[in-house]
Design a protein around this motif. Structure first.
Motif, PDB file in Angstrom:
ATOM      1  N   ASP A 219       0.856  -1.187   0.000  1.00  0.00           N
ATOM      2  CA  ASP A 219       0.000   0.000   0.000  1.00  0.00           C
ATOM      3  C   ASP A 219       0.895   1.241   0.000  1.00  0.00           C
ATOM      4  N   LEU A 220       1.425   1.589  -1.152  1.00  0.00           N
ATOM      5  CA  LEU A 220       2.391   2.692  -1.251  1.00  0.00           C
ATOM      6  C   LEU A 220       1.782   4.057  -0.943  1.00  0.00           C
ATOM      7  N   PRO A 221       0.564   4.380  -1.405  1.00  0.00           N
ATOM      8  CA  PRO A 221      -0.006   5.693  -1.077  1.00  0.00           C
ATOM      9  C   PRO A 221      -0.085   5.968   0.425  1.00  0.00           C
ATOM     10  N   SER A 222      -0.347   4.941   1.233  1.00  0.00           N
ATOM     11  CA  SER A 222      -0.442   5.148   2.683  1.00  0.00           C
ATOM     12  C   SER A 222       0.900   5.527   3.287  1.00  0.00           C
ATOM     13  N   TYR A 223       1.982   5.019   2.700  1.00  0.00           N
ATOM     14  CA  TYR A 223       3.314   5.437   3.152  1.00  0.00           C
ATOM     15  C   TYR A 223       3.477   6.946   2.973  1.00  0.00           C
ATOM     16  N   PHE A 224       3.183   7.410   1.761  1.00  0.00           N
ATOM     17  CA  PHE A 224       3.395   8.834   1.479  1.00  0.00           C
ATOM     18  C   PHE A 224       2.452   9.719   2.282  1.00  0.00           C
ATOM     19  N   ASN A 225       1.231   9.287   2.478  1.00  0.00           N
ATOM     20  CA  ASN A 225       0.300  10.067   3.295  1.00  0.00           C
ATOM     21  C   ASN A 225       0.802  10.180   4.728  1.00  0.00           C
ATOM     22  N   THR A 226       1.330   9.087   5.255  1.00  0.00           N
ATOM     23  CA  THR A 226       1.857   9.104   6.620  1.00  0.00           C
ATOM     24  C   THR A 226       3.095   9.987   6.716  1.00  0.00           C
ATOM     25  N   LEU A 227       3.969   9.904   5.727  1.00  0.00           N
ATOM     26  CA  LEU A 227       5.174  10.736   5.721  1.00  0.00           C
ATOM     27  C   LEU A 227       4.821  12.217   5.608  1.00  0.00           C
ATOM     28  N   LYS A 228       3.805  12.519   4.801  1.00  0.00           N
ATOM     29  CA  LYS A 228       3.372  13.919   4.689  1.00  0.00           C
ATOM     30  C   LYS A 228       2.874  14.436   6.032  1.00  0.00           C
ATOM     31  N   ASN A 229       2.187  13.583   6.764  1.00  0.00           N
ATOM     32  CA  ASN A 229       1.611  13.995   8.044  1.00  0.00           C
ATOM     33  C   ASN A 229       2.664  14.273   9.108  1.00  0.00           C
ATOM     34  N   ILE A 230       3.866  13.715   8.947  1.00  0.00           N
ATOM     35  CA  ILE A 230       4.935  14.009   9.904  1.00  0.00           C
ATOM     36  C   ILE A 230       5.916  15.029   9.322  1.00  0.00           C
ATOM     37  N   ASP A 231       5.519  15.651   8.205  1.00  0.00           N
ATOM     38  CA  ASP A 231       6.345  16.684   7.558  1.00  0.00           C
ATOM     39  C   ASP A 231       7.716  16.155   7.144  1.00  0.00           C
ATOM     40  N   PHE A 232       7.722  14.945   6.594  1.00  0.00           N
ATOM     41  CA  PHE A 232       8.963  14.361   6.096  1.00  0.00           C
ATOM     42  C   PHE A 232       9.426  15.125   4.871  1.00  0.00           C
ATOM     43  N   LEU A 233      10.643  15.649   4.929  1.00  0.00           N
ATOM     44  CA  LEU A 233      11.172  16.458   3.826  1.00  0.00           C
ATOM     45  C   LEU A 233      12.500  15.927   3.320  1.00  0.00           C
ATOM     46  N   ASP A 234      12.828  14.699   3.691  1.00  0.00           N
ATOM     47  CA  ASP A 234      14.130  14.154   3.323  1.00  0.00           C
ATOM     48  C   ASP A 234      14.047  13.368   2.018  1.00  0.00           C
ATOM     49  N   SER A 235      15.072  12.570   1.757  1.00  0.00           N
ATOM     50  CA  SER A 235      15.199  11.924   0.451  1.00  0.00           C
ATOM     51  C   SER A 235      14.227  10.765   0.241  1.00  0.00           C
ATOM     52  N   ILE A 236      13.712  10.668  -0.981  1.00  0.00           N
ATOM     53  CA  ILE A 236      12.896   9.540  -1.430  1.00  0.00           C
ATOM     54  C   ILE A 236      13.667   8.860  -2.554  1.00  0.00           C
ATOM     55  N   GLU A 237      13.989   7.587  -2.357  1.00  0.00           N
ATOM     56  CA  GLU A 237      14.831   6.876  -3.320  1.00  0.00           C
ATOM     57  C   GLU A 237      14.088   5.725  -3.967  1.00  0.00           C
ATOM     58  N   ILE A 238      14.290   5.590  -5.264  1.00  0.00           N
ATOM     59  CA  ILE A 238      13.833   4.396  -5.976  1.00  0.00           C
ATOM     60  C   ILE A 238      14.931   3.353  -5.852  1.00  0.00           C
ATOM     61  N   GLU A 239      14.589   2.238  -5.217  1.00  0.00           N
ATOM     62  CA  GLU A 239      15.560   1.162  -5.017  1.00  0.00           C
ATOM     63  C   GLU A 239      14.869  -0.162  -5.340  1.00  0.00           C
ATOM     64  N   ILE A 240      14.945  -0.569  -6.582  1.00  0.00           N
ATOM     65  CA  ILE A 240      14.289  -1.788  -7.026  1.00  0.00           C
ATOM     66  C   ILE A 240      15.361  -2.781  -7.465  1.00  0.00           C
ATOM     67  N   MET A 241      15.881  -3.529  -6.507  1.00  0.00           N
ATOM     68  CA  MET A 241      16.881  -4.536  -6.835  1.00  0.00           C
ATOM     69  C   MET A 241      16.276  -5.595  -7.757  1.00  0.00           C
ATOM     70  N   SER A 242      17.100  -6.113  -8.634  1.00  0.00           N
ATOM     71  CA  SER A 242      16.623  -7.140  -9.552  1.00  0.00           C
ATOM     72  C   SER A 242      17.758  -8.091  -9.902  1.00  0.00           C
ATOM     73  N   SER A 243      17.438  -9.371  -9.967  1.00  0.00           N
ATOM     74  CA  SER A 243      18.426 -10.366 -10.377  1.00  0.00           C
ATOM     75  C   SER A 243      18.469 -10.510 -11.897  1.00  0.00           C
TER      76      SER A 243
END
Length: 268
Positions: A219-243
């Protein structure tokens, strides 16, 4: 962009050029990538591609559990802080390490972790580099990280000092039914980075077979909604490891899709 997304298919040089061409402003390489490419060459590479180095990621797991193991863990951590400062990185990702022998008491490992993190305070203060402890999925508790719960990572960061925060990775934390409450109740500015990816239902490599953003079960949208609510302003990284091994064109398409979907998810 975290280079774990591209490392299995293209070089660090190609990854930096790709990140710049797609529109990323920041990059997070691994320790061995910098050592292999060369410190001065890496600095030139990132500068020429207008990329700020946000995090330095570990390339090897070090365990705690004895005086010699703890000393080696601390030496590696101090070297990582030094290298991060040399390439202008703001943070070093810390993995707690697995269980070295049975039976090993959790409280003993936790105390050892806090001790080595606290011992880096001067190094971090002088260099301006922060440590980010990353809890991993419980499936990795025995061999990679005995810290699996966000609450335990937060506790360790608090006990270690102001130079230590934590990283939230969707792949490693989605299973926790109380996760969003823990994020919402976290001390101010202790969550210092965020890694986005998705969980693949069927995997031949549980560490590396990560799903494209939006194609898994998290549930990715809930992550961002929660981070917005705590005023998270730091880095957001795409990290999709793949074999999987991909051509440059395939990597380009893959990363662009991940970036577009992440931006769309943030705006939900």
């Amino acid at each position: 962009m975290n280079t774990a997304t591209t490392r299995n298919s293209i070089s660090l040089g190609d990854a930096a050029e790709l990140a710049n061409s797609i529109g990323f402003r920041c990059i997070s390489p691994a320790f061995t990538e910098i050592e292999t490419y060369g410190l001065k060459a890496s600095r030139r590479l990132f500068s020429s591609n207008n990329l700020k180095v946000i995090e330095l990621n570990p390339s090897k797991i070090f365990n705690l559990g004895s005086k010699s193991l703890d000393r080696r863990y601390l030496e590696n951590l101090k070297r990582s802080i030094e290298l991060a400062a040399e390439i202008g990185a703001l943070k070093v990702i810390v993995i707690a390490g697995g269980v070295t022998k049975a039976p090993t008491l959790y409280n003993d490992l936790f105390a050892r972790l806090v001790d080595v993190l606290a011992a880096c305070e001067v190094d971090c203060t002088v260099s301006g580099v922060q440590l980010c402890l990353e809890p991993l999925h419980p499936v990795f508790a025995s061999d990679r990280s005995f810290i699996c719960d966000v609450s335990e990572a937060l506790k360790a960061s608090i006990e270690s000092g102001p130079h230590v925060g934590i990283t939230i990775d969707t792949y490693h934390t989605w299973w926790d039914a109380d996760l969003f409450k823990k994020i919402a109740n976290s001390p101010k500015n202790k969550i210092r980075s965020f890694h986005i990816n998705d969980w693949c239902r069927r995997s031949g490599d549980r560490l590396k077979d990560r799903e494209m953003v939006g194609d898994g079960i998290i549930d990715l949208p809930s992550y961002f909604n929660t981070l917005k609510n705590i005023d998270f302003l730091d880095s957001i990284e795409i990290e999709i490891m793949s074999s999987k091994q991909m051509t440059f064109a395939e990597v380009n398409s893959f990363v662009q899709t991940a970036r577009n979907r992440t931006l769309a998810t943030i705006s939900v």
